[in-house]
Scaffold this motif. Sequence first.
Motif, PDB file in Angstrom:
ATOM      1  N   VAL A 102       0.846  -1.195   0.000  1.00 52.20           N
ATOM      2  CA  VAL A 102       0.000   0.000   0.000  1.00 52.20           C
ATOM      3  C   VAL A 102       0.882   1.246   0.000  1.00 52.20           C
ATOM      4  CG1 VAL A 102      -1.828   1.252   1.213  1.00 52.20           C
ATOM      5  CG2 VAL A 102      -1.836  -1.254   1.190  1.00 52.20           C
ATOM      6  N   LEU A 106       0.976   4.272  -2.864  1.00 54.53           N
ATOM      7  CA  LEU A 106       0.643   5.651  -2.525  1.00 54.53           C
ATOM      8  C   LEU A 106       1.868   6.570  -2.492  1.00 54.53           C
ATOM      9  CD1 LEU A 106      -1.998   4.178  -1.660  1.00 54.53           C
ATOM     10  CD2 LEU A 106      -2.083   5.699   0.304  1.00 54.53           C
ATOM     11  N   PHE A 111       1.156   7.673   2.142  1.00 54.50           N
ATOM     12  CA  PHE A 111       0.807   6.498   2.943  1.00 54.50           C
ATOM     13  C   PHE A 111       0.721   6.859   4.413  1.00 54.50           C
ATOM     14  CE2 PHE A 111       2.197   2.757   5.470  1.00 54.50           C
ATOM     15  CZ  PHE A 111       1.073   1.968   5.252  1.00 54.50           C
ATOM     16  N   PHE A 114      -2.489   8.609   4.802  1.00 55.90           N
ATOM     17  CA  PHE A 114      -3.535   7.594   4.664  1.00 55.90           C
ATOM     18  C   PHE A 114      -3.712   6.817   5.959  1.00 55.90           C
ATOM     19  CE2 PHE A 114      -4.266   3.061   4.015  1.00 55.90           C
ATOM     20  CZ  PHE A 114      -5.413   3.017   3.248  1.00 55.90           C
ATOM     21  N   CYS A 118      -7.053   6.835   8.349  1.00 54.57           N
ATOM     22  CA  CYS A 118      -7.795   5.602   8.649  1.00 54.57           C
ATOM     23  C   CYS A 118      -7.930   5.412  10.156  1.00 54.57           C
ATOM     24  CB  CYS A 118      -7.097   4.395   8.026  1.00 54.57           C
ATOM     25  SG  CYS A 118      -7.244   4.305   6.228  1.00 54.57           S
ATOM     26  N   VAL A 147      -5.589  -0.321   5.883  1.00 53.66           N
ATOM     27  CA  VAL A 147      -4.520  -0.880   5.064  1.00 53.66           C
ATOM     28  C   VAL A 147      -4.975  -2.178   4.391  1.00 53.66           C
ATOM     29  CG1 VAL A 147      -2.199  -1.892   5.137  1.00 53.66           C
ATOM     30  CG2 VAL A 147      -2.697   0.194   6.425  1.00 53.66           C
ATOM     31  N   ALA A 150      -7.325  -1.397   1.554  1.00 47.81           N
ATOM     32  CA  ALA A 150      -6.592  -0.869   0.406  1.00 47.81           C
ATOM     33  C   ALA A 150      -5.885  -1.996  -0.348  1.00 47.81           C
ATOM     34  CB  ALA A 150      -5.583   0.175   0.877  1.00 47.81           C
ATOM     35  N   TYR A 151      -5.249  -2.904   0.369  1.00 45.30           N
ATOM     36  CA  TYR A 151      -4.567  -4.037  -0.266  1.00 45.30           C
ATOM     37  C   TYR A 151      -5.566  -4.880  -1.055  1.00 45.30           C
ATOM     38  CZ  TYR A 151      -1.218  -7.902  -0.723  1.00 45.30           C
ATOM     39  OH  TYR A 151      -0.361  -8.864  -1.208  1.00 45.30           O
ATOM     40  N   LEU A 154      -6.318  -3.122  -4.240  1.00 41.01           N
ATOM     41  CA  LEU A 154      -5.175  -3.053  -5.142  1.00 41.01           C
ATOM     42  C   LEU A 154      -4.764  -4.414  -5.702  1.00 41.01           C
ATOM     43  CD1 LEU A 154      -2.947  -0.592  -3.069  1.00 41.01           C
ATOM     44  CD2 LEU A 154      -3.992  -0.083  -5.292  1.00 41.01           C
ATOM     45  N   GLY A 209     -10.252   3.371   4.300  1.00 45.23           N
ATOM     46  CA  GLY A 209      -9.184   2.837   3.468  1.00 45.23           C
ATOM     47  C   GLY A 209      -9.626   2.549   2.048  1.00 45.23           C
ATOM     48  N   VAL A 213      -7.719   4.937  -0.802  1.00 45.84           N
ATOM     49  CA  VAL A 213      -6.746   4.343  -1.720  1.00 45.84           C
ATOM     50  C   VAL A 213      -7.095   4.676  -3.162  1.00 45.84           C
ATOM     51  CG1 VAL A 213      -7.897   2.099  -2.043  1.00 45.84           C
ATOM     52  CG2 VAL A 213      -5.403   2.255  -2.199  1.00 45.84           C
ATOM     53  N   ARG A 217      -3.861   7.034  -4.514  1.00 48.16           N
ATOM     54  CA  ARG A 217      -2.839   6.203  -5.142  1.00 48.16           C
ATOM     55  C   ARG A 217      -2.077   6.993  -6.206  1.00 48.16           C
ATOM     56  NH1 ARG A 217      -7.420   5.279  -8.139  1.00 48.16           N
ATOM     57  NH2 ARG A 217      -7.154   4.633 -10.319  1.00 48.16           N
TER      58      ARG A 217
END
Length: 248
Positions: A102, A106, A111, A114, A118, A147, A150-151, A154, A209, A213, A217
């Motif tokens: 992440v 970003l 990050f 971010f 969050c 996080v 976001a993962y 992504l 998140g 993201v 990003r």
Amino acid sequence: MFIPLHDANTLKHIRVQYVTIGLIAANLLLWALTAVAPQAVGELAALGLGFIPAVAFNYAELDPSFVVVPEGATYLTYAFLHLDFWHLASNMLFLWVFGDNVEDALGHLRFLIFYLLCAAAGALFHALVTPISEGPLIGASGAISGVVAAYFILHPRVRLWVLVFLRIPLPLPAFIPLTLWIGQQFVMLALNLDSMVSWGAHVGGIIAGAFLVVVMRRKGVPLLDRQVVLPKAVETRTSVPQIPRSQS
């Protein structure tokens, strides 16, 4: 439900995940300081740095002797305190496995922003769910949930080594365990508002998140990446079969 162990998702834009490492170091340091301190100091840290919904929404007032930082700062400071080592270890493991990619998507500064947003969203959602609670909220789970969300957005197809039911290691596409984990947070929020776990903070972090993201990003970083990345232990290689030749 599961514990993430490892992925083989390489960094594409940064060399080292400095912010992820720094956040883990900060959490470890603060836990170590409170762990060796007298119990009274630990209680002061929880009350002074933890997030208390009733105080934030003016249903209660914190004794001035417990005030450590300005009231608004506790939306962030609570995320660097943990109840015990296992509480800390579980959060930091999730951050270690998922945070680097992440951060890669970003950039370092974004990050960090971010992560803190969050954390703040987790505290706010927790307060909205339990507005008159006078118990301090502590732990990085709100930020970590962001996080994870976001993962998931992504890299849903990346293979993760996960420990299922604390016993069975399996390599699974990320969307399988993460969908189950994210769904669990919403279900538990609906069913168990009085739990010692703040499911509201988790859900608030997930929502933040997932939104952040998309807008934060790097330019050109895709969402729902279709590239399949396998952990080294399950990489396969193709070989051309050798046809034996007859000798004359």
